[in-house]
Design an enzyme around this catalytic site. Structure first.
Site, PDB file in Angstrom:
ATOM      1  N   CYS A 220       0.819  -1.223   0.000  1.00 29.21           N
ATOM      2  CA  CYS A 220       0.000   0.000   0.000  1.00 29.21           C
ATOM      3  C   CYS A 220       0.845   1.262   0.000  1.00 29.21           C
ATOM      4  O   CYS A 220       0.291   2.363  -0.061  1.00 29.21           O
ATOM      5  CB  CYS A 220      -0.935   0.009   1.201  1.00 29.21           C
ATOM      6  SG  CYS A 220      -0.087   0.144   2.800  1.00 29.21           S
TER       7      CYS A 220
ATOM      8  N   HIS B 240       2.592  -1.348  11.362  1.00 29.46           N
ATOM      9  CA  HIS B 240       1.773  -1.388  10.141  1.00 29.46           C
ATOM     10  C   HIS B 240       1.598  -2.831   9.668  1.00 29.46           C
ATOM     11  O   HIS B 240       0.492  -3.230   9.266  1.00 29.46           O
ATOM     12  CB  HIS B 240       2.427  -0.556   9.047  1.00 29.46           C
ATOM     13  CG  HIS B 240       1.740  -0.634   7.718  1.00 29.46           C
ATOM     14  ND1 HIS B 240       0.524  -0.043   7.459  1.00 29.46           N
ATOM     15  CD2 HIS B 240       2.093  -1.275   6.561  1.00 29.46           C
ATOM     16  CE1 HIS B 240       0.153  -0.295   6.213  1.00 29.46           C
ATOM     17  NE2 HIS B 240       1.090  -1.043   5.647  1.00 29.46           N
TER      18      HIS B 240
ATOM     19  N   CYS C  97      -6.028  44.246 -23.147  1.00 27.92           N
ATOM     20  CA  CYS C  97      -7.396  43.731 -23.127  1.00 27.92           C
ATOM     21  C   CYS C  97      -7.563  42.780 -24.302  1.00 27.92           C
ATOM     22  O   CYS C  97      -7.392  43.189 -25.463  1.00 27.92           O
ATOM     23  CB  CYS C  97      -8.404  44.876 -23.220  1.00 27.92           C
ATOM     24  SG  CYS C  97     -10.123  44.336 -23.421  1.00 27.92           S
TER      25      CYS C  97
ATOM     26  N   CYS D  37     -10.661  44.022 -26.888  1.00 26.95           N
ATOM     27  CA  CYS D  37     -10.604  45.157 -27.815  1.00 26.95           C
ATOM     28  C   CYS D  37      -9.180  45.613 -28.128  1.00 26.95           C
ATOM     29  O   CYS D  37      -8.989  46.509 -28.947  1.00 26.95           O
ATOM     30  CB  CYS D  37     -11.401  46.342 -27.260  1.00 26.95           C
ATOM     31  SG  CYS D  37     -10.661  47.091 -25.790  1.00 26.95           S
TER      32      CYS D  37
ATOM     33  N   CYS E 256      -2.364  50.383 -17.850  1.00 26.58           N
ATOM     34  CA  CYS E 256      -1.381  50.046 -16.824  1.00 26.58           C
ATOM     35  C   CYS E 256      -2.067  49.326 -15.665  1.00 26.58           C
ATOM     36  O   CYS E 256      -3.267  49.485 -15.433  1.00 26.58           O
ATOM     37  CB  CYS E 256      -0.660  51.292 -16.320  1.00 26.58           C
ATOM     38  SG  CYS E 256      -1.749  52.556 -15.634  1.00 26.58           S
TER      39      CYS E 256
ATOM     40  N   CYS F 191      -8.689  38.119 -14.770  1.00 26.97           N
ATOM     41  CA  CYS F 191     -10.100  38.346 -15.080  1.00 26.97           C
ATOM     42  C   CYS F 191     -10.648  39.343 -14.072  1.00 26.97           C
ATOM     43  O   CYS F 191     -10.695  39.069 -12.869  1.00 26.97           O
ATOM     44  CB  CYS F 191     -10.885  37.040 -15.013  1.00 26.97           C
ATOM     45  SG  CYS F 191     -12.655  37.277 -15.283  1.00 26.97           S
TER      46      CYS F 191
ATOM     47  N   CYS G 186       3.918  29.930   6.714  1.00 37.15           N
ATOM     48  CA  CYS G 186       4.257  30.453   8.046  1.00 37.15           C
ATOM     49  C   CYS G 186       3.002  30.732   8.863  1.00 37.15           C
ATOM     50  O   CYS G 186       3.042  30.695  10.095  1.00 37.15           O
ATOM     51  CB  CYS G 186       5.120  31.705   7.923  1.00 37.15           C
ATOM     52  SG  CYS G 186       4.416  33.003   6.884  1.00 37.15           S
TER      53      CYS G 186
ATOM     54  N   HIS H 176       4.950  37.950   6.330  1.00 37.31           N
ATOM     55  CA  HIS H 176       5.494  36.808   7.056  1.00 37.31           C
ATOM     56  C   HIS H 176       4.967  36.787   8.486  1.00 37.31           C
ATOM     57  O   HIS H 176       4.830  37.828   9.123  1.00 37.31           O
ATOM     58  CB  HIS H 176       7.028  36.893   7.059  1.00 37.31           C
ATOM     59  CG  HIS H 176       7.693  35.694   7.647  1.00 37.31           C
ATOM     60  ND1 HIS H 176       7.522  34.422   7.142  1.00 37.31           N
ATOM     61  CD2 HIS H 176       8.529  35.561   8.709  1.00 37.31           C
ATOM     62  CE1 HIS H 176       8.225  33.571   7.860  1.00 37.31           C
ATOM     63  NE2 HIS H 176       8.848  34.234   8.828  1.00 37.31           N
TER      64      HIS H 176
END
EC number: 3.4.19.12
Length: 781
Positions: free
Chosen positions: A45, A60, A188, A191, A196, A238, A312, A735
C-alpha cells in the site's frame, strides 16, 4: 541474499500514477529517510513507517498483514561549493536533483518470513522498487497539485469575444492608453486596449488604468504584456472574477492582435514571482541590539517547522496551540500506540498526534548536522525543522484557500483548526481542547423609545477587536501615517461600547432605533484575541501600523463581564427573522472574495447592505467582525423538501463523515447550503445541537446553544502567554512568526521564545513584537 515466496505475489506491483508513495517520512511520526534506520515503505500500500525504536513499520505489518517493505536510507553527500547556493522558489527550479545531493541505499525485508535482506532482483521486486524510487514524493506531489490549482480558466477566459483584429505597436513602443507608463501594461484581449496595472503589485508603478478600462467597458480578460513567454505562459487576469486565470487559447487570442508567441521574450516579473520575492523581503530581526545573532535553543517544545511555501501562517498558529496544556494533554501520548486507521496520513487524530510528538518530544530539536558552525563567531547552527506536509494537506483538503500555496490569514486558519478539532471524534476520557477557549457574549438591545430590552447570549471561542486608530500629525515616511499607541484594554473598551442600530421596535413600532452593547457573559480559560488594524485603501484592505500595549503581568478583565439585569426591566418579544431571498451580485461577491473575505461573510454582508456594492458590504463587514453569528450561513426559508429530491455527491458525504459528522447530518447540512462541503462544515459547526428530523431539508434554525461555558467569577485575571506577529501591509503577503512564553530546561522563570519557521531562538525584549501582534493568546491565572 535471503529468498522469500511473497515476492511472487500478485499484490506486489508498482505504484500507479494515482497512488501516493510515502517514502520521505513516517506517516505516524517525523522519523525520515535521513535517520540512521531510514524508512520502510510497504510494497503493498506504499505506507511509510519508521524502523527505529518505535518501529511504526512493524506496527503497520501487524495491523495490515502486508509482508514486504523497502527500506530507504539516505545520507548527504559532501559537496564543495565555490559560492553559496541560490534560494529556490517555484519559479527558479535548480537542476540539482536528489541524486546530486544524497547517497541512497535500499534493502528489501519481509516481516512474515523474518528476512531483512531479500534479493532485489527476484520475483516482481525490480519493477516495484523502481516504481517506488521514481514516484513523486508525497510532499512534491501535493505541492505541484496546489500550484496547479492556483490558476484555472473561468467562463470569461473560455468565452472571450474579440473585436476586429489589428496589429499592435511593438512592445518597445507600447504605452498605456490613459497615461505615459510603458511598463506593467495589460492588453485587453477583447478590444486590444493597453492599460497600466495596479501599483500595489510588487511595488511596480501603475495607475490602475487597466481596471478603469474594465469599469468603463466590462471587458474582463487582460494579459500582462511583459510576462508573455515563447512557451505560452503569461499573467492572465479576469476583472469580473477578480482573480488570476489561465487562457487555454492564449496563442490564438494574442495572434488576433498580431502577437506571435514564438517571437516573445519575457521582460517583466510575473505576479507570482513578485509575490514570492515580496514575501522573502519580510524578515523579523534575528539579531540582538549589539548585532549578534540570536542564539538558537533546543529541547522539548522547542522544535521548528519548515516553511512549505507561504506556510508560516500555519506554523505560527500551531506553535501557539501546542504551547497550551490542553492541546498537549489531548494529543501528546508518547507511550501509546498511534490510533488504529487504514490511512494514517489522512486521519486528523493521527496527524495531530504526530505533530504533537514532533514539536513536544524534543527528539528532532537538534542543531542541523549538514551545516557547519562558523569558526569566527562560534555560532550554533539552527535546526532543520520538521516538514508538516501531511498535516497541511489534510487540514487544507477541500478548502478553497488552505489547499493552495498562497499566503493565508493566520486568524482564519486558527478558526479552521478549531472547527476541525470540534468536529473530530474525541476518545472517551479525552477533553476537546477547544472547549478551554469557549465563553459567552451577551448582546443587550434597548429600544430608544419604549426602553424595553432584549438579551441574546451566544457562545464563542475567539474575539476579534477593532484597534482604535488615532493618527498623529507627524509622518513616518512619505504617505505613511504614524499612529498613537493604544492599550489592549482600550480595544476591549471599544468592543463593549454602546452603538446605535437601525431596527423597528416590535413592541412600540418606533423606528427611532436601538442602543446595542456587548459584554462577556463568561470568560474562558484560554482567550484568543484578534487585533484588527485594517482600513480600505484603493479597494484593498491595508494594515495600519498601530502599536498595542500589553502589560507583562496579569491583566484584570473583570469590568468587561456583563452586569446583572436591573429590577423592573421589561423584555421585548423576539424579533421575527427576515426571510433571506438574496442572490448575491456576482461582481460585488467576486470583489469581496478577492479581498480575502470568506464566502459566507461576503454573502451575508451583501444581504445586509441591500446587495448594492462591494464597498458598502465591506464596511459592514469591518463593523460586524465580532458578531457571534458572522460565520453562520444564510439559510433560505421554505417548505421542507425530501432529501432524495436534492442531488448529493456521495464523495462529499463521505468526506464529512471522515471528519466525524454523522452521514444523515452531513446530507442535511449539504442540503442546507447548496451542496458545498466547506459551507456544510460551517453549518454543522454553527448548529451543534439542533434536533432536525432526518428526511427534510432544514429551515432557518435558532442560534447555537446558550449552555453555560467559561467563568463568570471575579477577579478575571489573564496573562499573555503567546502571540502571532505579522509583517507586511496585507494578509496576502508578508510573514508570520510566533513568540511564546516557555520555561527553558534548567531555568526557574519563563522566557520568550520566537518560532520563525524552523529557526527557534530566545528573545530578551518582546515589547516591540507585542505592540505589532496580530493574535494574542491569554491564559486565566
Amino acid at each position: 541474499m535471503a529468498a522469500c515466496f511473497h515476492v511472487q505475489s500478485e499484490e506486489i506491483k508498482p505504484p500507479s500514477t494515482s497512488q501516493v508513495v510515502y517514502r520521505e517520512d513516517c506517516t505516524q511520526c517525523f522519523d525520515s529517510v535521513d535517520q540512521s534506520s531510514g524508512i520502510n515503505v510497504c510494497l503493498s500500500c506504499f505506507n511509510g513507517g519508521c524502523a527505529h525504536d518505535r518501529n511504526h513499520a512493524l506496527l503497520h505489518f501487524k495491523r495490515s498483514g502486508h509482508p514486504l517493505a523497502l527500506n530507504i536510507k539516505r545520507t548527504r553527500k559532501k559537496v564543495q561549493r565555490d559560492e553559496p547556493p541560490q534560494k529556490v522558489s517555484k519559479l527558479a527550479i535548480s537542476a540539482e536533483t536528489d541524486e546530486d545531493r544524497y547517497d541512497t541505499s535500499t534493502r528489501v525485508l519481509c516481516y512474515h518470513c523474518c528476512q531483512d535482506n531479500i534479493d532485489q532482483s527476484s520475483g516482481n521486486l525490480p519493477s516495484v522498487i523502481d516504481g517506488v524510487l521514481t514516484a513523486m514524493t508525497f510532499s512534491s506531489r501535493e505541492e505541484v497539485k496546489a500550484w496547479e490549482q492556483e490558476f484555472i480558466p473561468c467562463e470569461h477566459t473560455l468565452c472571450v469575444e474579440q473585436n476586429s483584429s489589428r496589429q499592435l505597436e511593438s512592445q518597445e513602443l507600447a504605452q498605456c492608453s490613459m497615461c505615459n507608463l510603458k511598463e506593467n501594461l495589460w492588453l485587453c484581449l477583447e478590444c486590444g486596449n493597453l492599460g497600466c496595472g495596479r501599483s500595489q503589485f510588487g511595488g511596480v508603478g501603475g495607475n490602475s488604468h487597466g481596471l478603469a478600462h474594465f469599469e468603463m467597458t466590462s471587458h474582463a480578460v487582460a494579459v500582462k504584456l511583459g510576462s508573455i513567454t515563447a512557451e505560452g505562459s503569461a499573467d492572465i487576469f479576469c476583472y469580473k472574477c477578480n482573480e488570476e486565470r489561465i487562457d487555454p487559447d492564449l496563442a490564438q487570442h494574442l495572434g488576433h492582435w498580431g502577437i506571435n508567441l514564438a517571437d516573445r521574450e519575457k521582460t517583466e516579473k510575473s505576479l507570482m514571482e513578485m509575490q514570492v520575492e515580496h514575501n522573502l523581503r519580510w524578515e523579523f530581526s534575528m539579531t540582538t541590539e549589539d548585532g549578534h545573532e540570536l542564539r538558537p535553543v533546543f529541547g522539548p517544545g522547542l522544535t521548528g517547522l519548515k516553511n512549505l511555501g507561504n506556510s508560516c501562517y500555519l506554523s505560527s498558529v500551531i506553535q501557539c496551540l501546542f504551547n497550551l496544556p490542553q492541546f498537549e494533554d489531548r494529543y501528546y501520548h508518547p507511550s501509546e500506540e498511534p490510533p488504529l486507521t487504514q490511512k494514517p496520513a489522512e486521519d486528523l487524530e493521527t496527524q495531530m498526534r504526530k505533530l504533537a510528538d514532533g514539536i513536544l518530544s524534543g527528539r528532532y530539536s537538534k542543531p542541523a548536522t549538514d551545516v557547519c558552525a562558523s569558526p569566527e563567531t562560534a555560532e550554533v547552527p539552527h535546526q532543520n525543522g520538521l516538514a508538516p506536509a501531511m498535516f497541511k494537506h489534510l487540514v487544507g483538503r477541500g478548502h478553497e484557500e488552505f489547499s493552495t500555496m498562497r499566503q493565508q490569514d493566520a486568524f482564519e486558519f486558527l478558526l479552521h483548526i478549531f472547527k476541525l478539532v470540534n468536529l473530530s471524534k474525541h476518545p472517551r476520557g479525552s477533553l476537546n481542547p477547544v472547549e478551554s477557549f469557549a465563553f459567552s457574549v451577551e448582546q443587550r438591545l434597548q429600544c430608544l423609545s419604549c426602553r424595553k430590552l432584549r438579551y441574546k447570549v451566544d457562545q464563542q471561542d475567539n474575539v476579534s477587536l477593532s484597534v482604535p486608530a488615532h493618527r498623529t500629525n507627524s509622518l513616518q515616511s512619505k504617505d505613511t501615517a504614524k499612529f498613537e499607541s493604544v492599550t489592549i484594554l482600550e480595544c476591549l473598551d471599544t468592543f463593549t461600547s454602546e452603538e446605535r442600530v437601525e431596527l423597528r421596535c416590535p413592541s412600540c413600532h418606533s423606528e427611532d432605533g436601538f442602543s446595542k452593547r456587548s459584554f462577556f457573559k463568561t470568560l474562558p480559560q484560554e482567550l484568543v484575541i484578534n487585533a484588527r488594524r485594517f482600513e480600505l485603501v484603493n479597494w484593498v484592505p491595508t494594515k495600519l501600523d498601530i502599536p498595542v500595549e500589553v502589560d507583562e503581568g496579569p491583566i484584570d478583565f473583570s469590568k468587561y463581564l456583563a452586569p446583572f439585569p436591573s429590577e423592573g426591566e421589561e423584555l421585548l418579544p423576539d424579533f421575527e427573522a427576515p426571510t433571506p431571498t438574496l442572490i448575491p451580485d456576482e461582481i460585488a461577491l467576486s470583489q469581496l472574495l478577492g479581498m480575502g473575505f470568506p464566502r459566507t461573510r461576503s454573502e451575508k454582508a451583501l444581504y445586509m447592505t441591500g446587495n448594492s456594492d462591494a464597498e458598502a458590504a465591506m464596511n459592514w463587514l469591518f463593523a460586524h467582525m465580532e458578531d457571534p453569528d458572522i460565520d453562520e450561513p444564510i439559510v433560505q426559508k421554505g417548505p421542507a423538501q425530501p432529501l432524495n429530491e436534492t442531488p448529493h455527491d456521495a464523495a462529499k458525504v463521505l468526506q464529512l463523515s471522515e471528519m466525524g459528522i454523522d452521514a444523515d447530518r452531513a446530507r442535511i447540512a449539504l442540503a442546507a447550503v447548496g451542496n458545498d462541503v466547506n459551507r456544510a462544515i460551517d453549518w454543522v459547526f454553527s448548529h451543534p445541537e439542533d434536533m432536525i428530523e432526518v428526511g427534510t431539508v432544514p429551515q432557518a434554525t435558532e442560534s447555537p446553544s446558550n449552555r453555560a461555558v467559561g467563568f463568570d467569577t471575579t477577579p478575571a485575571l489573564y496573562r499573555l502567554h503567546s502571540i502571532v506577529c505579522h509583517k507586511g501591509s496585507s494578509v496576502h503577503a508578508g510573514h508570520y512568526v510566533a513568540v511564546v512564553r516557555k520555561t527553558l530546561p534548567g531555568e526557574k522563570g519563563p522566557s520568550w521564545i520566537m518560532f520563525n519557521d524552523e529557526k527557534v531562538v530566545r528573545v530578551d525584549d518582546v515589547q516591540e513584537l507585542k505592540k505589532s501582534a496580530y493574535l494574542y493568546f491569554f491564559s486565566r491565572v
